[in-house]
Design a protein around this motif. Structure first.
Motif, PDB file in Angstrom:
ATOM      1  N   ALA A  81     -39.000   5.848  17.879  1.00 24.62           N
ATOM      2  CA  ALA A  81     -37.775   5.771  18.674  1.00 24.62           C
ATOM      3  C   ALA A  81     -37.232   4.354  18.832  1.00 24.62           C
ATOM      4  CB  ALA A  81     -38.012   6.419  20.043  1.00 24.62           C
TER       5      ALA A  81
ATOM      6  N   SER B 275     -35.709  10.610  24.160  1.00 24.87           N
ATOM      7  CA  SER B 275     -34.671   9.758  23.573  1.00 24.87           C
ATOM      8  C   SER B 275     -33.839   9.060  24.646  1.00 24.87           C
ATOM      9  CB  SER B 275     -33.764  10.591  22.667  1.00 24.87           C
ATOM     10  OG  SER B 275     -32.969  11.504  23.418  1.00 24.87           O
TER      11      SER B 275
ATOM     12  N   LYS C  84     -30.533   9.168  19.265  1.00 26.46           N
ATOM     13  CA  LYS C  84     -31.047  10.278  20.083  1.00 26.46           C
ATOM     14  C   LYS C  84     -31.003  11.585  19.301  1.00 26.46           C
ATOM     15  CE  LYS C  84     -29.348   7.984  24.246  1.00 26.46           C
ATOM     16  NZ  LYS C  84     -28.872   6.814  23.468  1.00 26.46           N
TER      17      LYS C  84
END
Length: 254
Positions: A108, A194, A122
């Motif tokens: 991420a 996210s 995301k």
């Protein structure tokens, strides 16, 4: 309805018993609210913050739905491609497995560096989380089609496309829906993760702000809503599965 009641009262009773024990324990042992709030404190916090929380809730739902649709679309497309092209499957299937050995929580931050703090990283996180279960389930379903039926349709002169859409795809529907149910639950979790990375709205942002200010009741409100949202998505897929499989059975396809 009677079967649902007879089978469903036990887990419901267990949940209610757990809540009662939780409530009593926090009062008997005088546990501070910032450490472990009682269920009544969580309910009270939910009532007071619902107006503020609704904004974050809607943002997460939108992000989850879009990411889920993209993820299952890509997963199905990849599964069909690997099934229709055996040489491509032999080459790239190991990479499909290896892609799941990279933890999303590690990947991420890299996505944020590469694509910024907008919606794109995301959506990529949610897509990666939903992609694998549906791809593997669908591919396994395609390969489990009865070889006798495949041989019979080939004898009838069916093309590869007809063989897939008339036989292999319908027979793989139960496996596909199994993957959809897993992806549905993963999508909510991935959306919240996210949002921890620097979003301006969403349940993940709400949780981060609540944690940094030691407002544990708010954190529990977010956790409970995430659980309910995941169960709702799962239930919708189960309902859709029943409708689709029932329709296919009536049509004589499955």
């Amino acid at each position: 309805m009677r079967q649902i009641f007879t089978k469903g009262w036990r887990p419901l009773a267990a949940i209610l018993l757990f809540i009662v024990i939780w409530q009593v324990a926090t009062r008997v042992f005088t546990i501070e609210e910032w450490l472990l709030p009682a269920p009544t404190d969580i309910l009270s916090e939910a009532q007071h913050t619902w107006g503020e929380f609704l904004f974050h809730f809607v943002a997460t739902v939108k992000l989850t739905i879009v990411g889920f649709i993209i993820g299952i679309s890509v997963g199905l497309a990849v599964a069909i491609l690997l099934h229709m092209l055996p040489k491509v499957r032999e080459t790239f299937y190991p990479f499909l497995i290896l892609s799941q050995n990279i933890p999303i929580i590690v990947l991420a931050p890299l996505l944020v560096i590469w694509f910024g703090f907008g919606s794109l990283p995301k959506l990529i996180i949610i897509t990666l989380s939903c992609f694998f279960p549906i791809a593997v389930s669908a591919l396994g379903g395609f390969q489990q089609t009865s070889r006798e039926l495949v041989h019979y349709m080939k004898m009838m002169g069916a093309t590869k496309r007809q063989l897939f859409w008339k036989l292999e795809f319908p027979h793989a529907l139960p496996s596909i829906f199994s993957g959809l149910k897993i992806s549905a639950t993963y999508s909510v979790m991935a959306a919240v993760i996210s949002e921890w990375l620097g979003a301006q709205e969403g349940i993940g942002v709400f949780m981060t702000l609540a944690t940094s200010s030691f407002r544990t009741s708010r954190v529990f409100v977010a956790i409970i809503v995430v659980m309910v949202l995941s169960l709702t998505f799962f239930g919708l897929i189960v309902l859709l599965e029943k409708l689709v499989l029932k329709w296919n059975k009536k049509g004589g396809t499955v």
